[in-house]
Structure formats: structure tokens, C-alpha cells
Motif scaffolding. Structure first.
Motif, PDB file in Angstrom:
ATOM      1  N   GLN A 482      12.089   8.893   6.962  1.00 34.36           N
ATOM      2  CA  GLN A 482      13.492   8.801   6.523  1.00 34.36           C
ATOM      3  C   GLN A 482      13.762   7.515   5.735  1.00 34.36           C
ATOM      4  O   GLN A 482      14.911   7.158   5.509  1.00 34.36           O
ATOM      5  N   GLY A 483      12.719   6.799   5.326  1.00 31.77           N
ATOM      6  CA  GLY A 483      12.889   5.548   4.607  1.00 31.77           C
ATOM      7  C   GLY A 483      13.153   5.761   3.131  1.00 31.77           C
ATOM      8  O   GLY A 483      13.111   6.889   2.621  1.00 31.77           O
ATOM      9  N   PRO A 484      13.426   4.674   2.406  1.00 31.44           N
ATOM     10  CA  PRO A 484      13.778   4.807   0.991  1.00 31.44           C
ATOM     11  C   PRO A 484      12.682   5.440   0.142  1.00 31.44           C
ATOM     12  O   PRO A 484      12.962   6.229  -0.764  1.00 31.44           O
ATOM     13  N   GLN A 485      11.416   5.138   0.429  1.00 30.37           N
ATOM     14  CA  GLN A 485      10.342   5.718  -0.365  1.00 30.37           C
ATOM     15  C   GLN A 485      10.096   7.176  -0.021  1.00 30.37           C
ATOM     16  O   GLN A 485       9.668   7.963  -0.864  1.00 30.37           O
ATOM     17  N   ALA A 486      10.381   7.558   1.222  1.00 25.12           N
ATOM     18  CA  ALA A 486      10.111   8.929   1.667  1.00 25.12           C
ATOM     19  C   ALA A 486      11.118   9.922   1.108  1.00 25.12           C
ATOM     20  O   ALA A 486      10.745  10.914   0.458  1.00 25.12           O
ATOM     21  N   ASN A 487      12.387   9.677   1.358  1.00 32.28           N
ATOM     22  CA  ASN A 487      13.411  10.642   0.933  1.00 32.28           C
ATOM     23  C   ASN A 487      14.741   9.988   0.572  1.00 32.28           C
ATOM     24  O   ASN A 487      15.788  10.637   0.583  1.00 32.28           O
ATOM     25  N   GLY A 488      14.715   8.675   0.249  1.00 31.59           N
ATOM     26  CA  GLY A 488      15.961   8.013  -0.158  1.00 31.59           C
ATOM     27  C   GLY A 488      16.765   7.439   0.975  1.00 31.59           C
ATOM     28  O   GLY A 488      17.892   7.000   0.763  1.00 31.59           O
ATOM     29  N   MET A 489      16.224   7.467   2.210  1.00 29.28           N
ATOM     30  CA  MET A 489      16.863   6.830   3.372  1.00 29.28           C
ATOM     31  C   MET A 489      18.272   7.373   3.642  1.00 29.28           C
ATOM     32  O   MET A 489      19.265   6.637   3.589  1.00 29.28           O
ATOM     33  N   PRO A 490      18.396   8.659   3.957  1.00 36.88           N
ATOM     34  CA  PRO A 490      19.723   9.207   4.257  1.00 36.88           C
ATOM     35  C   PRO A 490      20.265   8.694   5.581  1.00 36.88           C
ATOM     36  O   PRO A 490      19.511   8.230   6.442  1.00 36.88           O
ATOM     37  N   GLU A 491      21.576   8.767   5.735  1.00 36.00           N
ATOM     38  CA  GLU A 491      22.189   8.516   7.035  1.00 36.00           C
ATOM     39  C   GLU A 491      21.970   9.743   7.918  1.00 36.00           C
ATOM     40  O   GLU A 491      21.924  10.873   7.420  1.00 36.00           O
ATOM     41  N   LEU A 492      21.873   9.518   9.210  1.00 35.52           N
ATOM     42  CA  LEU A 492      21.524  10.584  10.148  1.00 35.52           C
ATOM     43  C   LEU A 492      22.661  10.837  11.138  1.00 35.52           C
ATOM     44  O   LEU A 492      22.436  10.979  12.336  1.00 35.52           O
ATOM     45  N   HIS A 493      23.883  10.883  10.618  1.00 34.46           N
ATOM     46  CA  HIS A 493      25.055  11.035  11.480  1.00 34.46           C
ATOM     47  C   HIS A 493      25.033  12.310  12.312  1.00 34.46           C
ATOM     48  O   HIS A 493      25.616  12.360  13.402  1.00 34.46           O
ATOM     49  N   LYS A 494      24.389  13.346  11.813  1.00 41.57           N
ATOM     50  CA  LYS A 494      24.369  14.622  12.530  1.00 41.57           C
ATOM     51  C   LYS A 494      23.672  14.497  13.886  1.00 41.57           C
ATOM     52  O   LYS A 494      23.814  15.371  14.735  1.00 41.57           O
ATOM     53  N   LEU A 495      22.931  13.407  14.088  1.00 36.99           N
ATOM     54  CA  LEU A 495      22.224  13.221  15.348  1.00 36.99           C
ATOM     55  C   LEU A 495      23.099  12.588  16.421  1.00 36.99           C
ATOM     56  O   LEU A 495      22.763  12.639  17.603  1.00 36.99           O
ATOM     57  N   THR A 496      24.198  11.978  16.028  1.00 38.85           N
ATOM     58  CA  THR A 496      25.035  11.285  17.007  1.00 38.85           C
ATOM     59  C   THR A 496      25.599  12.230  18.070  1.00 38.85           C
ATOM     60  O   THR A 496      25.500  11.927  19.273  1.00 38.85           O
ATOM     61  N   ALA A 510      17.791   7.005  23.359  1.00 34.76           N
ATOM     62  CA  ALA A 510      17.905   6.117  22.200  1.00 34.76           C
ATOM     63  C   ALA A 510      17.272   6.795  20.999  1.00 34.76           C
ATOM     64  O   ALA A 510      16.502   7.762  21.129  1.00 34.76           O
ATOM     65  N   LEU A 511      17.608   6.275  19.831  1.00 33.46           N
ATOM     66  CA  LEU A 511      17.044   6.751  18.574  1.00 33.46           C
ATOM     67  C   LEU A 511      16.294   5.599  17.919  1.00 33.46           C
ATOM     68  O   LEU A 511      16.781   4.466  17.894  1.00 33.46           O
ATOM     69  N   VAL A 512      15.115   5.887  17.393  1.00 34.30           N
ATOM     70  CA  VAL A 512      14.351   4.930  16.605  1.00 34.30           C
ATOM     71  C   VAL A 512      13.991   5.615  15.292  1.00 34.30           C
ATOM     72  O   VAL A 512      13.378   6.688  15.310  1.00 34.30           O
ATOM     73  N   THR A 513      14.365   5.004  14.174  1.00 32.58           N
ATOM     74  CA  THR A 513      14.155   5.673  12.899  1.00 32.58           C
ATOM     75  C   THR A 513      14.046   4.680  11.750  1.00 32.58           C
ATOM     76  O   THR A 513      14.583   3.561  11.834  1.00 32.58           O
ATOM     77  N   ASP A 514      13.363   5.103  10.696  1.00 28.53           N
ATOM     78  CA  ASP A 514      13.358   4.301   9.469  1.00 28.53           C
ATOM     79  C   ASP A 514      14.467   4.742   8.522  1.00 28.53           C
ATOM     80  O   ASP A 514      14.528   4.303   7.381  1.00 28.53           O
ATOM     81  N   GLY A 515      15.368   5.584   9.022  1.00 30.62           N
ATOM     82  CA  GLY A 515      16.554   5.982   8.276  1.00 30.62           C
ATOM     83  C   GLY A 515      17.748   5.111   8.616  1.00 30.62           C
ATOM     84  O   GLY A 515      17.622   4.039   9.223  1.00 30.62           O
ATOM     85  N   ARG A 516      18.938   5.582   8.246  1.00 30.83           N
ATOM     86  CA  ARG A 516      20.174   4.818   8.422  1.00 30.83           C
ATOM     87  C   ARG A 516      21.142   5.574   9.331  1.00 30.83           C
ATOM     88  O   ARG A 516      21.034   6.772   9.503  1.00 30.83           O
ATOM     89  N   MET A 517      22.090   4.824   9.906  1.00 28.66           N
ATOM     90  CA  MET A 517      23.165   5.430  10.693  1.00 28.66           C
ATOM     91  C   MET A 517      24.543   4.921  10.294  1.00 28.66           C
ATOM     92  O   MET A 517      25.536   5.345  10.853  1.00 28.66           O
ATOM     93  N   SER A 518      24.629   3.984   9.370  1.00 31.23           N
ATOM     94  CA  SER A 518      25.903   3.464   8.882  1.00 31.23           C
ATOM     95  C   SER A 518      26.690   2.803  10.003  1.00 31.23           C
ATOM     96  O   SER A 518      26.128   2.204  10.909  1.00 31.23           O
ATOM     97  N   GLY A 519      28.023   2.956   9.947  1.00 35.02           N
ATOM     98  CA  GLY A 519      28.880   2.338  10.954  1.00 35.02           C
ATOM     99  C   GLY A 519      29.287   3.308  12.030  1.00 35.02           C
ATOM    100  O   GLY A 519      30.173   3.012  12.818  1.00 35.02           O
ATOM    101  N   ALA A 520      28.654   4.476  12.068  1.00 31.69           N
ATOM    102  CA  ALA A 520      29.148   5.531  12.956  1.00 31.69           C
ATOM    103  C   ALA A 520      28.113   6.000  13.968  1.00 31.69           C
ATOM    104  O   ALA A 520      28.096   7.153  14.359  1.00 31.69           O
ATOM    105  N   SER A 521      27.213   5.104  14.397  1.00 35.10           N
ATOM    106  CA  SER A 521      26.197   5.498  15.368  1.00 35.10           C
ATOM    107  C   SER A 521      26.779   5.698  16.754  1.00 35.10           C
ATOM    108  O   SER A 521      26.149   6.304  17.614  1.00 35.10           O
ATOM    109  N   GLY A 522      27.993   5.196  16.964  1.00 36.13           N
ATOM    110  CA  GLY A 522      28.666   5.420  18.232  1.00 36.13           C
ATOM    111  C   GLY A 522      28.033   4.650  19.373  1.00 36.13           C
ATOM    112  O   GLY A 522      27.516   3.557  19.200  1.00 36.13           O
ATOM    113  N   LYS A 523      28.049   5.237  20.563  1.00 34.40           N
ATOM    114  CA  LYS A 523      27.638   4.527  21.771  1.00 34.40           C
ATOM    115  C   LYS A 523      26.177   4.761  22.137  1.00 34.40           C
ATOM    116  O   LYS A 523      25.712   4.317  23.188  1.00 34.40           O
ATOM    117  N   VAL A 524      25.441   5.468  21.287  1.00 30.95           N
ATOM    118  CA  VAL A 524      24.019   5.715  21.538  1.00 30.95           C
ATOM    119  C   VAL A 524      23.194   4.590  20.917  1.00 30.95           C
ATOM    120  O   VAL A 524      23.335   4.304  19.725  1.00 30.95           O
TER     121      VAL A 524
END
Length: 610
Positions: A482-496, A510-524
Motif C-alpha cells: 500500500q506504499g507510494p511505489q506500490a499503488n500510490g499509498m491510498p488511505e484505508l478508511h474502509k478498514l476502520t 491493531a493495524l500495521v500498514t505501509d498505507g495511510r489512514m489520514s485523520g480518521a483512524s479512530g480508536k483502533v
């Protein structure tokens, strides 16, 4: 107030790291500033083309013909308007307001260009999200194209949301000789509360409510022109621009469609023209120095802002010849107190934040406690201290007043009595690489999670496992590629929502990822931006199902409990061919292949232009 020693130390380190690049940048500003104005410097054909579309009454001023000997500044407007984004819809009417105000002061204004602006809320979980991060650099380039006609004496940047403001700022800093003011649109009125929206999302993830109920809730939350009301990347943008002195003071969270908002837009034109400022509005490249960057970082940490800015502000700083990294953020976070609770860090939305004291309260508290530099330039003559005040209308007149004490200490608190003594973001490091985590919204008993890993190659695979009941246990979900070189590093909000459901059942998750979650990862708990990314051979490519992972936000650790020799001997997994094909084809993704190849790491700003 004496500057806090940590703020002073980090600033000094940044200044030392940035010495050669900052010096070169400032020399470029001097070279550009020493030239004659564009209309006098360019050839006659160039000038005629530049102003051919202007009204006749404006044209004579802009062309500076002999009949108009006085200097008539020309403002370049770069506009991210479209009516696809609720936050940007109000910007459609701004250029005419700005042009009218400019004329009152003997100046002219032109829409120099438009930049693209996409909505992550629309593209979440879809292929379009893979263009999101790189749209920042496209916007920066579009800003440069807009200003490349080089006939402007100042610039106004009209934009609000996630990648748009960082892109505009990066582009503007490459024209650092121009006085530049940023002009937002403000948040939409409060609708369905963010906590109620999140509750319905979790119910939908469990199959307890259907599409009709979910759509009804979402439509009540996102319902009008203006920025979304949670404290994600878009609203964090506005907080940081205030802290850097690049707005008209107090502009960030005034709702669109009001007389106050129109007055502030007109004031932006006066500000960039230097009306009432004996020194004039300073060039943006001088406003954005090492101290201003630190002020922005402090404001982000003090408000629990978006993790995206641990990528974006590194790129912004680079554009001004300034070098920062995650170590700088981490050291600041250990010293800066958390002064606000706004969703997802609390229950309040940004309208309630504004009513409780808003940006003016936060900046005043940080300045008075020595957590921000006060001896900095800003677009106004009064410097950053002006940004401690709130705007209001006194009849037809725009006035400012001190933000006063907190109107609600469940939302904003003074530096003397913060929510926590440290900031909202943490750096994690270990044999899984370097990562960041937003801790301001995570309960204290979830700061440490140790559990077996379940490895996924996509967010869709995780959702499928959740619905099949395969994740009803203590688990750390690893989502890689999910990183920038792989697919542009999308946010993964659908996982919250699904991860929140598991956590609410009492599991350690917990979640561990090379992607992003922005400001909406919530309490996880979410360890995100893992660098180096899996596609570049990063450690996530070695993780296997069942490996025990420890995420310790208190100690700053992200480790897998595998013998070092065995770990090094493990083969590095390769990104599945199916993902390489689907992740790079369709819906315009082919056009971004070069950006994926050229992207540097998240910790370096995920830039594609270096």
C-alpha cells in the motif's frame, strides 16, 4: 515568554540541516525579486496576450501604459474550485469578489489557473483513491503552470482539502518571491454527529443495518457546501496555515455563505496587496522559514491533527529548502501538550471547536507558553500574534477581538491544564521499520498491543476475512503493498469500521500498514506509513501469518518476535502479479506509473519531483 527548550533545540537542528538548501532557496528569491515587474519586463506581444481577456478598465492598469504611471499590482488567483467537492463549491464566487476589491485599491486580479481537486470521501475504497496522494504533486505542478506566465505581483491560493492545500503550498513556494495568501471556504454546518455516523458505519459492517440506513446517515453527516466537520486532513490544513501566518487571521473555520466569510475573502485581497501594511505583504518564501515550519508542526501536535501531514509537511518544507523528518516530529510531540479534543480525538466537531475558542485560542496558548516562535513573519503587519484573534462583523466593518478563555474545556484547554502533557502523534521504530501512529484518539489501555499477525495483500482481503469471522480473536492485521511505489499509498478508511467492531468485542486489535489512514483512524491503534514499504523490500514483505507483533506506542516500538537470524534468512515476498496489474490499470492509473516509479519514501515526503 521564553521559548521552550525542546522547541528551540529542534528548530536549531532543522536550521543546521537546512543550511545549504535554505541559503540557495533564499538566493533564488532575491534574484526573482530584483527583476522589473512582468508587464515592464516582458515583450509587447507577451504583455498583450497576458491581458487580452481583461476588461478594458482593468487592462490599462495591468499593462502599465504611460497613461497610468502609478504602479498597479496584478494578483494571480489559483483556484481549486469545482462543485464536486462540498468544501470547494463556495470558491466559485470568490474571484469576482477579489477582482472587485482589487479595483478599489488600484490593482487588478486574474484567475491565473485552476488546479484539480479530488475528494477522498468519494474515492475511499475505490481505484480512484490510488491517485489521491499523487494528486498533491499534480496540484503543485498545476500551480506552477498557472503562475508561469510570470506577470503577477502577488498571488491568492483558493483551496481547502486534503491534498489540495499542500499541493498549492508546494507550488506557491516554488514562486517564493511572490506575496501569497491562502483563502479557504470554511466548514459546512453541523449535521449528524461524527460519533453517530461512526456508530452506523460499525452497524453496517456487522450487517445490522442495510444500505438505506447507512446512506441516510452519511447524507445527514455530509449535507451542505463546506468542509467536512471532523478534524481530518482538510481541517488540519487550515489549522497549520493559521499557525504559519498564511491566512487572514481567524479565517479557517468561518462557515461559507455568510457576510463574514465574504468580508474575509475581500480582506485576503487587501492583505496580499499590503493595504495598511507599511512594509507590504512579505514574499511567501520568507514567511515560510524554519521557525514557521516548526510552528505548524507544533500546532498539528497540539490539536491531534492528521497523520497525513507527517508526509505533506516534509514535502512542503523541502519546497522552501528546509529539511525535516519524523525524528523532529517525535521530539516535538514529547514536549507539546494536547490542547484540543475534536473528532476523532473527541466528540466535538470543528464548528464546536470554533465556538469554544478555535484557532485563535490554540495559537495564543502555544505562544504564551513558549511552544511557538513569535518572532516570525506573517502575511499581516502584526505578525503571528494577530492570529490569536477572532474575526467578526461590526455592522459593515470587519473587526477582530481576542479569543478569550475556553468556552468549553471538554473541547479546548489552556496549556496550563492540557488533555495530555504530550502531543497526539508518535514515532514507532523496530525491526518492522519506521512508522507513525496517532495516539490522541486511542484509549490508554490500547497503546500496547501484542498479538499474532494476519497478513493481507489488500484491504479487500481483510474485509473478506472479517465477514467470514476469521478475525474474531486478538490479531494484528498487516496490510502491505500500500506504499507510494506500490499503488500510490491510498488511505484505508474502509478498514476502520470492521477493526472497531473487533475491538468493541474485547479483542486486542491493531493495524500495521505501509498505507495511510489520514485523520480518521479512530480508536483502533494503527501503525501507518511503514517505511521502507513492502514493494521496496521493506520488512513487511517478510512477515508471515502467526508471527507475534508488538506495537508499543508508549515505548515507540514496532517489532516482530522472530529470531534475528531466521528473520534475515526469510525470503522477501513479492507483490502479487494480480495486484500489479489491477493496481496500475484503469481509471487513469496508467498515467501515474511514472510517479509510482519515482516516488521516494513516505518519511521523505513521498515526493515525485525530487
Amino acid at each position: 515568554m521564553k521559548l521552550h527548550p525542546t522547541i528551540a533545540a529542534v528548530t536549531s537542528r532543522i536550521q543546521q540541516k537546512s543550511g545549504p538548501t535554505r541559503s540557495a532557496y533564499l538566493q533564488q528569491i532575491v534574484r526573482m525579486s530584483d527583476r522589473a515587474p512582468g508587464a515592464e519586463r516582458l515583450g509587447c506581444a507577451n504583455v498583450a496576450h497576458a491581458f487580452a481577456g481583461m476588461p478594458v478598465t482593468d487592462k490599462s492598469h495591468a499593462m502599465r501604459i504611460p497613461l497610468v504611471p502609478q504602479r498597479s499590482p496584478n494578483i494571480g488567483i489559483v483556484n481549486a474550485y469545482n462543485d464536486m467537492l462540498s468544501a470547494h463549491t463556495p470558491l466559485g464566487s470568490y474571484p469576482e469578489l477579489i477582482k472587485a476589491e482589487a479595483r478599489l485599491h488600484g490593482a487588478t486580479a486574474q484567475v491565473a489557473g485552476g488546479v484539480p481537486a479530488m475528494c477522498d470521501g468519494v474515492t475511499q475504497g475505490t481505484p480512484g483513491m490510488e491517485l489521491s496522494l499523487f494528486s498533491r504533486d499534480v496540484i503543485a505542478m498545476a500551480t506552477a503552470v498557472s503562475l508561469s506566465h510570470d506577470v503577477f505581483d502577488a498571488a491568492l491560493m483558493l483551496g481547502v482539502c486534503d491534498k489540495i492545500v499542500p499541493g498549492l503550498l508546494i507550488g506557491a513556494l516554488h514562486f517564493g518571491h511572490l506575496p501569497t495568501v491562502f483563502v479557504p471556504a470554511g466548514p459546512m454546518p453541523s449535521g449528524l454527529s461524527n460519533s453517530e455516523k461512526a456508530k452506523v458505519r460499525e452497524q453496517a459492517a456487522q450487517g445490522l443495518v442495510g444500505r438505506e440506513a447507512l446512506l441516510d446517515a452519511e447524507s445527514k453527516a455530509y449535507h451542505a457546501p463546506g468542509t467536512c466537520t471532523f478534524y481530518g486532513t482538510a481541517n488540519s490544513n487550515q489549522m497549520l496555515l493559521e499557525a504559519m501566518g498564511l491566512h487572514v487571521p481567524g479565517t479557517a473555520f468561518v462557515q461559507p455563505g455568510s457576510g463574514l466569510r465574504d468580508a474575509l475573502t475581500r480582506e485576503a485581497a487587501r492583505t496580499v496587496l499590503g493595504v495598511g501594511n507599511p512594509q507590504g505583504c512579505p514574499p511567501i518564501g520568507k514567511v515560510v522559514d524554519e521557525r514557521a515550519i516548526v510552528n505548524a508542526m507544533v500546532a498539528l501536535l497540539a490539536t491531534g491533527g492528521s497523520t497525513n501531514h507527517l508526509i505533506h509537511w516534509i514535502a512542503v518544507a523541502r519546497s522552501a529548502g528546509i529539511v525535516i523528518d519524523w525524528d523532529d516530529f517525535a521530539q516535538l510531540s514529547d514536549a507539546v501538550p494536547l490542547l484540543s479534543h475534536v473528532y476523532p480525538n473527541g466528540k466535538a466537531d470543528v464548528n464546536q471547536f470554533q465556538a469554544a475558542g478555535g484557532t485563535g485560542f490554540i495559537i495564543r496558548e502555544l505562544l504564551d507558553a513558549g511552544f511557538m516562535h513569535e518572532d516570525v513573519l506573517a502575511v499581516r503587519a502584526g505578525g503571528i500574534r494577530e492570529f490569536t484573534r477572532e474575526p467578526a462583523m461590526d455592522g459593515d466593518r470587519l473587526v477582530w477581538h481576542d479569543s478569550g478563555a475556553s468556552k468549553d474545556d471538554t473541547i479546548v484547554r489552556p496549556a496550563s491544564a492540557p488533555f495530555t502533557a504530550t502531543g497526539g502523534l508518535k514515532l514507532l521504530a523496530g525491526n518492522l521499520g519506521r512508522s507513525v501512529i496517532k495516539v490522541s484518539s486511542i484509549p490508554d489501555d490500547r497503546h500496547i498491543v501484542e498479538a499474532p499477525a494476519r497478513v493481507f495483500d489488500s484491504q479487500e482481503a481483510l474485509q473478506k476475512a472479517f465477514h467470514a469471522g476469521e478475525l474474531d480473536r486478538d490479531v494484528i492485521c498487516v496490510v502491505r503493498w500500500q506504499g507510494p511505489q506500490a499503488n500510490g499509498m491510498p488511505e484505508l478508511h474502509k478498514l476502520t469500521p470492521p477493526l472497531a467492531v473487533l475491538q468493541n468485542k474485547g479483542y486486542k486489535v491493531a493495524l500495521v500498514t505501509d498505507g495511510r489512514m489520514s485523520g480518521a483512524s479512530g480508536k483502533v491503534p494503527a501503525a501507518i506509513h511503514v517505511s521502507p514499504e513492502a514493494l521496496a523490500g521493506g520488512p513487511l514483505a517478510r512477515v508471515q501469518d502467526g508471527d507475534v507483533i508488538r506495537l508499543d506506542a508508549d515505548a515507540g516500538l514496532l517489532e516482530v518476535a522472530v529470531d534475528a537470524a531466521e528473520w534475515q534468512a526469510r525470503p522477501v515476498a513479492q507483490m502479487p502479479d494480480s495486484l500489479r496489474i489491477s493496481g496500475g490499470m484503469g481509471l487513469g492509473r496508467e498515467l501515474f506509473a511514472g510517479m509510482r516509479r519515482n516516488a521516494i519514501t513516505a518519511e521523505e515526503g513521498a515526493c515525485t519531483w525530487l
